[in-house]
Write a protein that holds these residues in place. Sequence first.
Motif, mmCIF file in Angstrom:
data_model
loop_
_atom_site.group_PDB
_atom_site.id
_atom_site.type_symbol
_atom_site.label_atom_id
_atom_site.label_comp_id
_atom_site.label_asym_id
_atom_site.label_seq_id
_atom_site.Cartn_x
_atom_site.Cartn_y
_atom_site.Cartn_z
ATOM 1 N N ASP A 165 50.469 -42.149 61.462
ATOM 2 C CA ASP A 165 49.837 -42.271 62.782
ATOM 3 C C ASP A 165 48.860 -41.126 63.062
ATOM 4 O O ASP A 165 48.192 -41.139 64.091
ATOM 5 C CB ASP A 165 50.901 -42.303 63.886
ATOM 6 N N PHE A 166 48.780 -40.156 62.162
ATOM 7 C CA PHE A 166 47.977 -38.959 62.424
ATOM 8 C C PHE A 166 46.703 -38.916 61.597
ATOM 9 O O PHE A 166 46.662 -39.392 60.463
ATOM 10 C CB PHE A 166 48.801 -37.700 62.152
ATOM 11 N N THR A 167 45.690 -38.322 62.197
ATOM 12 C CA THR A 167 44.443 -38.014 61.507
ATOM 13 C C THR A 167 44.270 -36.502 61.550
ATOM 14 O O THR A 167 44.466 -35.881 62.600
ATOM 15 C CB THR A 167 43.246 -38.702 62.191
ATOM 16 N N VAL A 168 43.947 -35.919 60.407
ATOM 17 C CA VAL A 168 43.746 -34.472 60.309
ATOM 18 C C VAL A 168 42.348 -34.229 59.752
ATOM 19 O O VAL A 168 41.634 -35.173 59.405
ATOM 20 C CB VAL A 168 44.832 -33.822 59.417
ATOM 21 N N LYS A 169 41.956 -32.975 59.656
ATOM 22 C CA LYS A 169 40.647 -32.603 59.117
ATOM 23 C C LYS A 169 40.824 -32.008 57.721
ATOM 24 O O LYS A 169 41.719 -31.188 57.498
ATOM 25 C CB LYS A 169 39.977 -31.551 60.003
ATOM 26 N N ASP A 170 39.952 -32.425 56.810
ATOM 27 C CA ASP A 170 39.976 -31.770 55.507
ATOM 28 C C ASP A 170 39.309 -30.401 55.614
ATOM 29 O O ASP A 170 38.843 -30.008 56.691
ATOM 30 C CB ASP A 170 39.359 -32.650 54.406
ATOM 31 N N SER A 171 39.272 -29.668 54.523
ATOM 32 C CA SER A 171 38.768 -28.298 54.552
ATOM 33 C C SER A 171 37.302 -28.209 54.961
ATOM 34 O O SER A 171 36.833 -27.163 55.388
ATOM 35 C CB SER A 171 38.975 -27.646 53.184
ATOM 36 N N PHE A 172 36.583 -29.332 54.850
ATOM 37 C CA PHE A 172 35.164 -29.351 55.203
ATOM 38 C C PHE A 172 34.919 -29.990 56.573
ATOM 39 O O PHE A 172 33.786 -30.255 56.945
ATOM 40 C CB PHE A 172 34.367 -30.059 54.112
ATOM 41 N N GLY A 173 36.007 -30.262 57.330
ATOM 42 C CA GLY A 173 35.877 -30.773 58.688
ATOM 43 C C GLY A 173 35.798 -32.275 58.818
ATOM 44 O O GLY A 173 35.558 -32.799 59.908
ATOM 45 N N ASP A 210 37.336 -36.111 58.965
ATOM 46 C CA ASP A 210 38.581 -36.760 59.368
ATOM 47 C C ASP A 210 39.260 -37.403 58.167
ATOM 48 O O ASP A 210 38.606 -38.050 57.346
ATOM 49 C CB ASP A 210 38.322 -37.841 60.415
ATOM 50 N N VAL A 211 40.584 -37.237 58.092
ATOM 51 C CA VAL A 211 41.385 -37.880 57.047
ATOM 52 C C VAL A 211 42.571 -38.540 57.738
ATOM 53 O O VAL A 211 43.423 -37.859 58.317
ATOM 54 C CB VAL A 211 41.903 -36.862 56.011
ATOM 55 N N SER A 212 42.611 -39.861 57.691
ATOM 56 C CA SER A 212 43.766 -40.578 58.228
ATOM 57 C C SER A 212 44.890 -40.497 57.200
ATOM 58 O O SER A 212 44.685 -40.821 56.025
ATOM 59 C CB SER A 212 43.401 -42.039 58.498
ATOM 60 N N LEU A 213 46.062 -40.084 57.642
ATOM 61 C CA LEU A 213 47.162 -39.915 56.693
ATOM 62 C C LEU A 213 47.715 -41.237 56.198
ATOM 63 O O LEU A 213 48.544 -41.252 55.282
ATOM 64 C CB LEU A 213 48.262 -39.046 57.309
ATOM 65 N N ASP A 214 47.243 -42.359 56.763
ATOM 66 C CA ASP A 214 47.714 -43.632 56.223
ATOM 67 C C ASP A 214 47.186 -43.870 54.812
ATOM 68 O O ASP A 214 47.640 -44.757 54.107
ATOM 69 C CB ASP A 214 47.427 -44.811 57.153
ATOM 70 N N LYS A 215 46.251 -43.030 54.353
ATOM 71 C CA LYS A 215 45.784 -43.135 52.963
ATOM 72 C C LYS A 215 46.886 -42.782 51.971
ATOM 73 O O LYS A 215 46.794 -43.080 50.787
ATOM 74 C CB LYS A 215 44.545 -42.269 52.736
ATOM 75 N N TYR A 216 47.968 -42.138 52.474
ATOM 76 C CA TYR A 216 49.071 -41.737 51.601
ATOM 77 C C TYR A 216 50.235 -42.734 51.623
ATOM 78 O O TYR A 216 51.294 -42.463 51.054
ATOM 79 C CB TYR A 216 49.566 -40.343 51.995
ATOM 80 N N LYS A 217 50.036 -43.887 52.266
ATOM 81 C CA LYS A 217 51.104 -44.899 52.325
ATOM 82 C C LYS A 217 51.576 -45.244 50.916
ATOM 83 O O LYS A 217 50.770 -45.391 49.995
ATOM 84 C CB LYS A 217 50.606 -46.171 53.014
ATOM 85 N N GLY A 218 52.894 -45.359 50.794
ATOM 86 C CA GLY A 218 53.474 -45.719 49.507
ATOM 87 C C GLY A 218 53.701 -44.553 48.573
ATOM 88 O O GLY A 218 54.216 -44.734 47.471
ATOM 89 N N ASN A 219 53.331 -43.342 49.012
ATOM 90 C CA ASN A 219 53.563 -42.139 48.202
ATOM 91 C C ASN A 219 54.640 -41.268 48.844
ATOM 92 O O ASN A 219 54.842 -41.305 50.063
ATOM 93 C CB ASN A 219 52.278 -41.311 48.116
ATOM 94 N N VAL A 220 55.311 -40.503 48.021
ATOM 95 C CA VAL A 220 56.160 -39.427 48.522
ATOM 96 C C VAL A 220 55.230 -38.257 48.802
ATOM 97 O O VAL A 220 54.334 -37.964 48.007
ATOM 98 C CB VAL A 220 57.232 -39.045 47.481
ATOM 99 N N VAL A 221 55.413 -37.606 49.955
ATOM 100 C CA VAL A 221 54.499 -36.553 50.382
ATOM 101 C C VAL A 221 55.280 -35.261 50.631
ATOM 102 O O VAL A 221 56.343 -35.275 51.260
ATOM 103 C CB VAL A 221 53.747 -36.983 51.666
#
Length: 196
Positions: A42-50, A52-63
């Motif tokens: 449900d969260f969006t964070v910023k990568d090191s270059f600013g 947006d990265v939606s964390l749903d890109k990691y669905k199905g992975n152990v994090v």
Amino acid sequence: MASSLVHFLIGALVTALGTYYYYYVQLENMSTDYKNASSIYDFTVKDSFGNDVSLDKYKGNVVLIVNIASQCGLTKNNYKKLTDLKEKYGEKGLKILNFPCNQFGSQMPEGDGEAMVCHLRDAKADIGDVFQKIDVNGANAIPLYQYLKAKQTGTLGSGIKWNFTKFLVNKEGIPINRYAPTTDPMDISKDIEKLL
């Protein structure tokens, strides 16, 4: 005289709109209410270059989520062992998300972007995905960390105690364990294997 007043009013309006944009629109976009979140997805964070990265890109992975620092007594071991974990389990579905944080002894002085890339390269730390420098505690803690701390409290309360606190998240995006800064990343291997 009238021209000066018009320029002053336009400047004041632009300033007011800029302030509104930052404090309302930007914070609104960043602040998924952590209390209503059902997973890290449900969260969006910023990568090191600013970006947006939606964390749903990691669905199905152990994090594994870690707050990192460059000048901590725990840095050398954690960088090496996080690199080892990535090499051992990365292709099997483990993703390591690293959030630089300068809140503990000012031990993460490097800036975001290229400065962070260079630091990690020089440290030979291939530790996974690296995000924008954040606060993990206090009023400016990002919503993701508010969520993690609410789901997995520590021994002496929910606050992050130091650099390299680790959160293990299952394939459904639910935090299932929290590890102390002194926990060697390789000691989490058995827990990771159960989730993969």
